[in-house]
Every structure is written in structure tokens, then in C-alpha cells.
Design a protein around this motif. Structure first.
Motif, PDB file in Angstrom:
ATOM      1  N   LEU A   1      15.010 -47.138 -19.401  1.00 10.21           N
ATOM      2  CA  LEU A   1      15.220 -47.272 -17.978  1.00 10.21           C
ATOM      3  C   LEU A   1      16.726 -47.423 -17.764  1.00 10.21           C
ATOM      4  CD1 LEU A   1      13.369 -47.514 -15.491  1.00 10.21           C
ATOM      5  CD2 LEU A   1      13.686 -49.980 -15.654  1.00 10.21           C
ATOM      6  N   SER A   2      17.325 -46.579 -16.924  1.00  9.64           N
ATOM      7  CA  SER A   2      18.780 -46.525 -16.813  1.00  9.64           C
ATOM      8  C   SER A   2      19.246 -46.441 -15.372  1.00  9.64           C
ATOM      9  CB  SER A   2      19.322 -45.282 -17.541  1.00  9.64           C
ATOM     10  OG  SER A   2      18.911 -45.255 -18.871  1.00  9.64           O
ATOM     11  N   VAL A   3      20.411 -47.041 -15.136  1.00  8.97           N
ATOM     12  CA  VAL A   3      21.122 -46.898 -13.872  1.00  8.97           C
ATOM     13  C   VAL A   3      22.462 -46.283 -14.221  1.00  8.97           C
ATOM     14  CG1 VAL A   3      22.141 -48.087 -11.891  1.00  8.97           C
ATOM     15  CG2 VAL A   3      19.953 -48.880 -12.838  1.00  8.97           C
ATOM     16  N   ILE A   4      22.704 -45.075 -13.712  1.00  8.82           N
ATOM     17  CA  ILE A   4      23.906 -44.321 -14.053  1.00  8.82           C
ATOM     18  C   ILE A   4      24.833 -44.284 -12.843  1.00  8.82           C
ATOM     19  CG2 ILE A   4      24.793 -42.161 -14.984  1.00  8.82           C
ATOM     20  CD1 ILE A   4      22.683 -43.666 -16.778  1.00  8.82           C
ATOM     21  N   LEU A   5      26.062 -44.735 -13.059  1.00 10.11           N
ATOM     22  CA  LEU A   5      27.072 -44.790 -12.007  1.00 10.11           C
ATOM     23  C   LEU A   5      27.843 -43.480 -12.013  1.00 10.11           C
ATOM     24  CD1 LEU A   5      28.369 -48.369 -12.903  1.00 10.11           C
ATOM     25  CD2 LEU A   5      26.344 -47.720 -11.575  1.00 10.11           C
ATOM     26  N   PHE A   6      27.661 -42.685 -10.972  1.00 10.57           N
ATOM     27  CA  PHE A   6      28.277 -41.362 -10.920  1.00 10.57           C
ATOM     28  C   PHE A   6      29.482 -41.365 -10.007  1.00 10.57           C
ATOM     29  CE2 PHE A   6      25.760 -38.543 -13.366  1.00 10.57           C
ATOM     30  CZ  PHE A   6      26.384 -37.308 -13.297  1.00 10.57           C
ATOM     31  N   SER A   7      30.580 -40.826 -10.502  1.00  7.43           N
ATOM     32  CA  SER A   7      31.792 -40.686  -9.700  1.00  7.43           C
ATOM     33  C   SER A   7      31.670 -39.409  -8.865  1.00  7.43           C
ATOM     34  CB  SER A   7      33.014 -40.598 -10.612  1.00  7.43           C
ATOM     35  OG  SER A   7      33.015 -39.357 -11.302  1.00  7.43           O
ATOM     36  N   GLY A   8      32.717 -39.067  -8.177  1.00  8.55           N
ATOM     37  CA  GLY A   8      32.727 -37.839  -7.384  1.00  8.55           C
ATOM     38  C   GLY A   8      33.242 -36.639  -8.147  1.00  8.55           C
ATOM     39  N   THR A   9      33.420 -36.763  -9.465  1.00  4.14           N
ATOM     40  CA  THR A   9      34.023 -35.664 -10.215  1.00  4.14           C
ATOM     41  C   THR A   9      33.136 -34.433 -10.319  1.00  4.14           C
ATOM     42  OG1 THR A   9      33.246 -36.551 -12.320  1.00  4.14           O
ATOM     43  CG2 THR A   9      35.465 -37.166 -11.627  1.00  4.14           C
ATOM     44  N   ASN A  10      31.825 -34.630 -10.407  1.00  4.21           N
ATOM     45  CA  ASN A  10      30.952 -33.466 -10.516  1.00  4.21           C
ATOM     46  C   ASN A  10      29.603 -33.765  -9.878  1.00  4.21           C
ATOM     47  OD1 ASN A  10      29.587 -34.986 -12.519  1.00  4.21           O
ATOM     48  ND2 ASN A  10      30.925 -34.158 -14.090  1.00  4.21           N
ATOM     49  N   SER A  11      28.715 -32.800  -9.902  1.00  4.91           N
ATOM     50  CA  SER A  11      27.424 -32.909  -9.239  1.00  4.91           C
ATOM     51  C   SER A  11      26.392 -33.576 -10.146  1.00  4.91           C
ATOM     52  CB  SER A  11      26.924 -31.519  -8.855  1.00  4.91           C
ATOM     53  OG  SER A  11      25.578 -31.577  -8.459  1.00  4.91           O
ATOM     54  N   PRO A  12      25.779 -34.657  -9.673  1.00  4.19           N
ATOM     55  CA  PRO A  12      24.737 -35.286 -10.487  1.00  4.19           C
ATOM     56  C   PRO A  12      23.524 -34.381 -10.674  1.00  4.19           C
ATOM     57  CG  PRO A  12      25.039 -36.481  -8.422  1.00  4.19           C
ATOM     58  CD  PRO A  12      26.057 -35.406  -8.463  1.00  4.19           C
ATOM     59  N   ILE A  13      23.284 -33.485  -9.750  1.00  2.00           N
ATOM     60  CA  ILE A  13      22.155 -32.569  -9.899  1.00  2.00           C
ATOM     61  C   ILE A  13      22.334 -31.721 -11.151  1.00  2.00           C
ATOM     62  CG2 ILE A  13      20.986 -30.570  -8.883  1.00  2.00           C
ATOM     63  CD1 ILE A  13      21.531 -31.910  -6.144  1.00  2.00           C
ATOM     64  N   GLN A  14      23.554 -31.349 -11.456  1.00  2.00           N
ATOM     65  CA  GLN A  14      23.832 -30.534 -12.632  1.00  2.00           C
ATOM     66  C   GLN A  14      24.064 -31.367 -13.891  1.00  2.00           C
ATOM     67  OE1 GLN A  14      27.314 -28.075 -12.271  1.00  2.00           O
ATOM     68  NE2 GLN A  14      26.849 -26.949 -14.137  1.00  2.00           N
ATOM     69  N   TRP A  15      24.733 -32.520 -13.769  1.00  2.00           N
ATOM     70  CA  TRP A  15      25.220 -33.233 -14.952  1.00  2.00           C
ATOM     71  C   TRP A  15      24.549 -34.569 -15.244  1.00  2.00           C
ATOM     72  CZ3 TRP A  15      27.703 -30.284 -18.119  1.00  2.00           C
ATOM     73  CH2 TRP A  15      28.390 -29.187 -17.622  1.00  2.00           C
ATOM     74  N   ARG A  16      23.590 -34.980 -14.460  1.00  2.00           N
ATOM     75  CA  ARG A  16      22.925 -36.264 -14.679  1.00  2.00           C
ATOM     76  C   ARG A  16      22.114 -36.232 -15.972  1.00  2.00           C
ATOM     77  NH1 ARG A  16      17.618 -36.820 -13.770  1.00  2.00           N
ATOM     78  NH2 ARG A  16      17.817 -38.932 -13.023  1.00  2.00           N
ATOM     79  N   PRO A  17      21.849 -37.397 -16.546  1.00  2.00           N
ATOM     80  CA  PRO A  17      20.917 -37.443 -17.679  1.00  2.00           C
ATOM     81  C   PRO A  17      19.527 -37.008 -17.207  1.00  2.00           C
ATOM     82  CG  PRO A  17      22.218 -39.443 -17.589  1.00  2.00           C
ATOM     83  CD  PRO A  17      22.475 -38.693 -16.316  1.00  2.00           C
ATOM     84  N   TRP A  18      18.908 -36.111 -17.936  1.00  2.00           N
ATOM     85  CA  TRP A  18      17.615 -35.566 -17.535  1.00  2.00           C
ATOM     86  C   TRP A  18      16.502 -36.450 -18.042  1.00  2.00           C
ATOM     87  CZ3 TRP A  18      17.369 -32.637 -13.620  1.00  2.00           C
ATOM     88  CH2 TRP A  18      18.448 -31.818 -13.302  1.00  2.00           C
ATOM     89  N   SER A  19      16.219 -37.474 -17.284  1.00  2.00           N
ATOM     90  CA  SER A  19      15.128 -38.381 -17.590  1.00  2.00           C
ATOM     91  C   SER A  19      14.590 -38.921 -16.274  1.00  2.00           C
ATOM     92  CB  SER A  19      15.613 -39.537 -18.461  1.00  2.00           C
ATOM     93  OG  SER A  19      14.628 -40.544 -18.541  1.00  2.00           O
ATOM     94  N   SER A  20      13.288 -38.980 -16.167  1.00  2.00           N
ATOM     95  CA  SER A  20      12.697 -39.545 -14.965  1.00  2.00           C
ATOM     96  C   SER A  20      12.901 -41.058 -14.912  1.00  2.00           C
ATOM     97  CB  SER A  20      11.204 -39.216 -14.896  1.00  2.00           C
ATOM     98  OG  SER A  20      10.541 -39.765 -16.012  1.00  2.00           O
ATOM     99  N   ARG A  21      13.451 -41.635 -15.971  1.00  2.00           N
ATOM    100  CA  ARG A  21      13.708 -43.073 -16.030  1.00  2.00           C
ATOM    101  C   ARG A  21      15.181 -43.391 -15.756  1.00  2.00           C
ATOM    102  NH1 ARG A  21       9.666 -46.089 -17.741  1.00  2.00           N
ATOM    103  NH2 ARG A  21      10.972 -47.629 -18.754  1.00  2.00           N
ATOM    104  N   SER A  22      15.961 -42.370 -15.370  1.00  2.00           N
ATOM    105  CA  SER A  22      17.381 -42.574 -15.061  1.00  2.00           C
ATOM    106  C   SER A  22      17.599 -42.486 -13.555  1.00  2.00           C
ATOM    107  CB  SER A  22      18.242 -41.505 -15.748  1.00  2.00           C
ATOM    108  OG  SER A  22      18.200 -41.656 -17.132  1.00  2.00           O
ATOM    109  N   LEU A  23      18.167 -43.539 -12.998  1.00  2.00           N
ATOM    110  CA  LEU A  23      18.514 -43.586 -11.585  1.00  2.00           C
ATOM    111  C   LEU A  23      20.009 -43.345 -11.457  1.00  2.00           C
ATOM    112  CD1 LEU A  23      17.823 -44.354  -8.586  1.00  2.00           C
ATOM    113  CD2 LEU A  23      18.510 -46.682  -9.212  1.00  2.00           C
TER     114      LEU A  23
END
Length: 182
Positions: free
Chosen positions: A92-114
Motif C-alpha cells: 500500500l503506497s502513497v506517491i508524492l508526484f511533482s509537476g515534472t511529468n504525467s502521473p498517468i504515464q509514469w506512476r507506479p502501476w499498482s492498484s495499491r498506489s495512491l
């Protein structure tokens, strides 16, 4: 388990934010384990020694880090290698995304990652270092917001048990965009 670093300065969450967040988790009785590579130990020095704080940054191999993550209740970190390791380990993860790139493309691919982020007009910038004063995409992501998102994510996972949190494997799990009241 937390990872305080990121591959570029533009993806790093401010040290003072990490300090505030981790102190809050420690006050709540959590055991906090810091992971990361050899470049990460200086970041962990912002934290005061605590009996429930374990700093293993720079001491574990990728395999050992993955084994530790598999035993973690929660991972919090920026868009980084350890975030992807946590996702692949099913943590289970909470990922802090900056504005550098798109989370749709670069996010961790897990249904347990927010994925959570602070929307800014300059995104995606694809910069390694933020050219704006104050690094608004990361400083705007407050410790209180991250703490509350993590608590909600943990609560939701607890209600659903071991089942995936998101209904479809490629659905992007993200917190609704946050707009602070004026």
C-alpha cells in the motif's frame, strides 16, 4: 517505510515537510523505516533520533529493500525507484508526484498506489530542477494533506482487506485535485 529522496531535485519533497510528516507518524505510535540509496543518508539526518525510527538508507541492496517493503504496512515516497519497488511488491503506497511529468504515464502501476500531487499551471515541466521560486508543485503538497491522504488510504485498504483498492489494474488511483480554500 519511507523514501525521502528522488532521482532529481524537481521530484523531491521539501525536507521540512518530511520532518513534519514523519514526526506526526511517530507521535501516532508508528514505526518508521527510512530506505534509499547511498545518495540518500544526508536527507535522513533531518530527523531527530527516536526509538521507533530506523534509518536503513544507503545500507540495503535493491533485493533487501524489496524484501523489507514486502513486510511494510505502508510506503510513502516521491516518484522514484523505491516507489516502483513498493508497487511491484504490492505494498500500500502513497506517491508524492511533482509537476515534472504525467502521473498517468509514469506512476507506479499498482492498484495499491495512491498518487497525490499539487496542481500547478507549469506542469508538466520535464525539468530536473524547478526554475520557479519555492518549488510550488512540491511545497504546495503539505504534510497535513499527505498525512490525511495516507490515513484515508489505509482506512480504505482495511475495509477492503486484501482485495485490490482500485477496480481495474490500469485505472489511475489518485486523490482528487486539491484546491485550498481562498
Amino acid at each position: 517505510t519511507v523514501h525521502l529522496g528522488a532521482g532529481t531535485a524537481a521530484k523531491r519533497w521539501p525536507r521540512k515537510h518530511w520532518k513534519a510528516l514523519l514526526e506526526r507518524f511517530l507521535e501516532d505510535g508508528w514505526r518508521v523505516i527510512v530506505v534509499g540509496g547511498p545518495e540518500d543518508p544526508p536527507l535522513s539526518r533531518i530527523l531527530h533520533p527516536h526509538e521507533r525510527l530506523i534509518d536503513w538508507s544507503g545500507r540495503l541492496s535493491v533485493r533487501q529493500t524489496t524484501a523489507l517493503l514486502e513486510r511494510s504496512d505502508l510506503f510513502i515516497g516521491a516518484d522514484s525507484g523505491p516507489a516502483h519497488l513498493a508497487a511491484s511488491a504490492g505494498v500500500l503506497s502513497v506517491i508524492l508526484f511533482s509537476g515534472t511529468n504525467s502521473p498517468i504515464q509514469w506512476r507506479p502501476w499498482s492498484s495499491r498506489s495512491l498518487v497525490i500531487r499539487h496542481r500547478v499551471s507549469c506542469r508538466p515541466c520535464h525539468q530536473k530542477v524547478c526554475p520557479l521560486p519555492g518549488h510550488p508543485c512540491m511545497t504546495g503538497l503539505t504534510p497535513d494533506r499527505v498525512y490525511k491522504a495516507a490515513q484515508r488510504w489505509l482506512s480504505r485498504a482495511g475495509r477492503l482487506g486484501a482485495a485490490p483498492i482500485a477496480p481495474a489494474p490500469l485505472e489511475v488511483a489518485h486523490e482528487p485535485d486539491y484546491h485550498a480554500a481562498p
